[in-house]
Design an enzyme around this catalytic site. Structure first.
Site, PDB file in Angstrom:
ATOM      1  CB  CYS A 120      -3.162  11.108  12.001  1.00  0.00           C
ATOM      2  SG  CYS A 120      -1.499  10.525  12.318  1.00  0.00           S
ATOM      3  NE  ARG A 150       1.357  10.375  10.031  1.00  0.00           N
ATOM      4  CZ  ARG A 150       0.854   9.271   9.501  1.00  0.00           C
ATOM      5  NH1 ARG A 150       1.637   8.414   8.902  1.00  0.00           N
ATOM      6  NH2 ARG A 150      -0.434   9.024   9.572  1.00  0.00           N
ATOM      7  CG  ASP A 169       4.071   1.512   9.245  1.00  0.00           C
ATOM      8  OD1 ASP A 169       3.712   2.347  10.095  1.00  0.00           O
ATOM      9  OD2 ASP A 169       3.934   1.700   8.019  1.00  0.00           O
ATOM     10  CE  LYS A 207      -1.367   1.811   3.783  1.00  0.00           C
ATOM     11  NZ  LYS A 207      -1.680   3.058   4.483  1.00  0.00           N
ATOM     12  CG  ASN A 208       2.841   2.462   3.486  1.00  0.00           C
ATOM     13  OD1 ASN A 208       1.701   2.931   3.505  1.00  0.00           O
ATOM     14  ND2 ASN A 208       3.431   2.007   4.578  1.00  0.00           N
ATOM     15  NE  ARG A 216      -6.147   4.332   6.653  1.00  0.00           N
ATOM     16  CZ  ARG A 216      -5.039   4.637   7.325  1.00  0.00           C
ATOM     17  NH1 ARG A 216      -4.941   4.380   8.620  1.00  0.00           N
ATOM     18  NH2 ARG A 216      -4.011   5.179   6.694  1.00  0.00           N
TER      19      ARG A 216
END
Length: 418
Positions: free
Chosen positions: A117, A122, A305, A22-23, A397
């Site tokens: 968030c 960030r 992560d 995803k990233n 997500r």
């Protein structure tokens, strides 16, 4: 509201395929704004964030088509609205990645500030600083970044901190700038390298990928291309943490072990036996894991992560461990939920001290962010009796069909709706 219902205490066995990252996919999809020609992207995971990105690009006039389950064609020939509205940006911070491409190709961009968030602040000041160094005029009004430039010009940019999205935004913008851009203190993450390889396939001139200094020589136009997104190292690492905590023998296909060195090293110290065969990883685990200390850091350090997932492993380890979070200030919110499962964790500033227990016990817990969700699922699988993980929309997500993949490994994980 959807939840995971987990019957814990089962060892894992079987084979699953790891999805695209995803990233990596998100900036690659945004890079389609840099050309009027068609861009075909393979190995794209069908995730909530990907769909949000496609909605954002579509709202600007980009034609987006799923050609198969994991392949998308995008064409940004006519951009009617170079605007990223708050309604979409607030649900996915990566939306800021349209700023550089829009400004570089069209000379104008209006992008909502993403704000804070759950896991911490960030800020996008490094994005703005770099674009201004390249000649952009930027103002902030009513929560929106308004950026203009007749044509960006190459510049020597040193970011104040290592920022992944900042590096990606500035690298994309520099590809169409006039002259040469030198970007120092650049992020070295594999996903940044993947984006750079895709840009090179589009005709960009980039040197230094994988190092902290990037040299980008601007070109007048970029062309379309076909590109395959790299394997998701965080998803693969999450499954490896699961077998480490639960025991068993699993095989992961479509992996890239070269991007996972720090994760593999720590899990081997925990007692996981790892064998790599090309793009396949076999992992076997017997007995309780050994405690592993970590300190999160930018790549090639241990990824933030992966912190929550490894913490779940340490919760059932035979001994005490210390885990320090240096990237995000609020990334221990899953600790209180793990304690509900019987974990023994104390927090001292940005450091967690975990005393492993013989077993966790099922309870109702609540996911607070994407990676915390994965950590709670792993803990629930390692626990005795039943665990319910609420608010798994966070999980969706970043993990494609996670419950189905875990079921293939013999786990009892069911998606339920209330």
């Amino acid at each position: 509201m959807e939840s995971f219902l987990i019957q814990g205490g089962k060892s894992l066995s079987g084979e699953v395929a790891i999805s695209g990252a995803k990233n990596s996919a998100l900036p690659i999809l945004c890079a389609s704004l840099l050309t009027s020609e068609a861009v075909q992207v393979e190995n794209v995971p069908r995730l909530r964030d990907i769909n949000t990105c496609l909605r954002l690009l579509g709202s600007m006039g980009v034609q987006c088509f799923w050609r198969s389950d994991d392949e998308i064609t995008l064409r940004a020939e006519d951009i009617s609205e170079p605007i990223a509205s708050y309604d979409l940006v607030k649900t996915m911070r990566a939306s800021i990645l349209v700023l550089g491409p829009l400004l570089a190709r069209f000379g104008h961009a209006v992008v909502s500030l993403p704000g804070g968030c759950a896991i911490g602040q960030r800020p996008v000041d490094q994005h703005i600083k770099g674009l201004e160094a390249m000649g952009a005029t930027i103002t902030i009004d009513k929560g929106y970044i308004n950026a203009t430039a007749k044509r960006l010009k190459g510049a020597h940019i040193v970011t104040d901190m290592v920022t992944v999205t900042g590096t990606e935004n500035l690298m994309m913008a520099a590809c169409l700038a006039e002259g040469t851009t030198v970007l120092e203190n650049a992020a070295r993450e594999p996903e940044v390298v993947d984006l750079g390889k895709m840009l090179i396939a589009m005709g960009a001139h980039i040197k230094g990928l994988g190092s902290d200094t990037l040299i980008i020589e601007g070109v007048p136009v970029l062309r379309g291309c076909r590109y395959k997104v790299m394997s998701d190292r965080i998803e693969a690492g999450s499954f490896l943490c699961a077998v480490t905590a639960c025991g068993g023998d699993i095989v992961l296909t479509n992996t890239d072990s070269s991007s996972m060195f720090s994760t593999l090293e720590k899990l081997q110290k925990a007692g996981l036996n790892i064998q790599v065969y090309g793009s396949t990883i076999r992992a076997t685990m017997t007995g309780r894991p050994k405690p592993v200390d970590i300190q999160t850091a930018p790549y090639p350090g241990f990824a933030t992560d992966m912190q929550a997932q490894l913490m779940a492993v340490n919760c059932v380890a035979d001994g005490a461990s210390v885990m320090s979070e240096t990237i995000f200030e609020n990334r221990f919110m899953h600790v209180q939920e793990l304690i509900r499962l019987g974990a023994k964790i104390s927090i001292e500033g940005h450091t967690a001290v975990i005393k492993g227990v013989d077993h966790l016990k099922g309870a109702i817990v609540m996911a607070t962010d994407l990676r915390a969700s994965a950590g709670l699922v792993i803990a629930g699988m390692a626990a005795q009796e039943e665990t319910r993980v609420d608010r798994i929309y966070h999980l969706d997500r970043g993990y494609y069909q996670m419950e189905q993949k875990l079921q293939k490994l013999g786990a009892s994980v069911q998606r339920i709706k209330e």
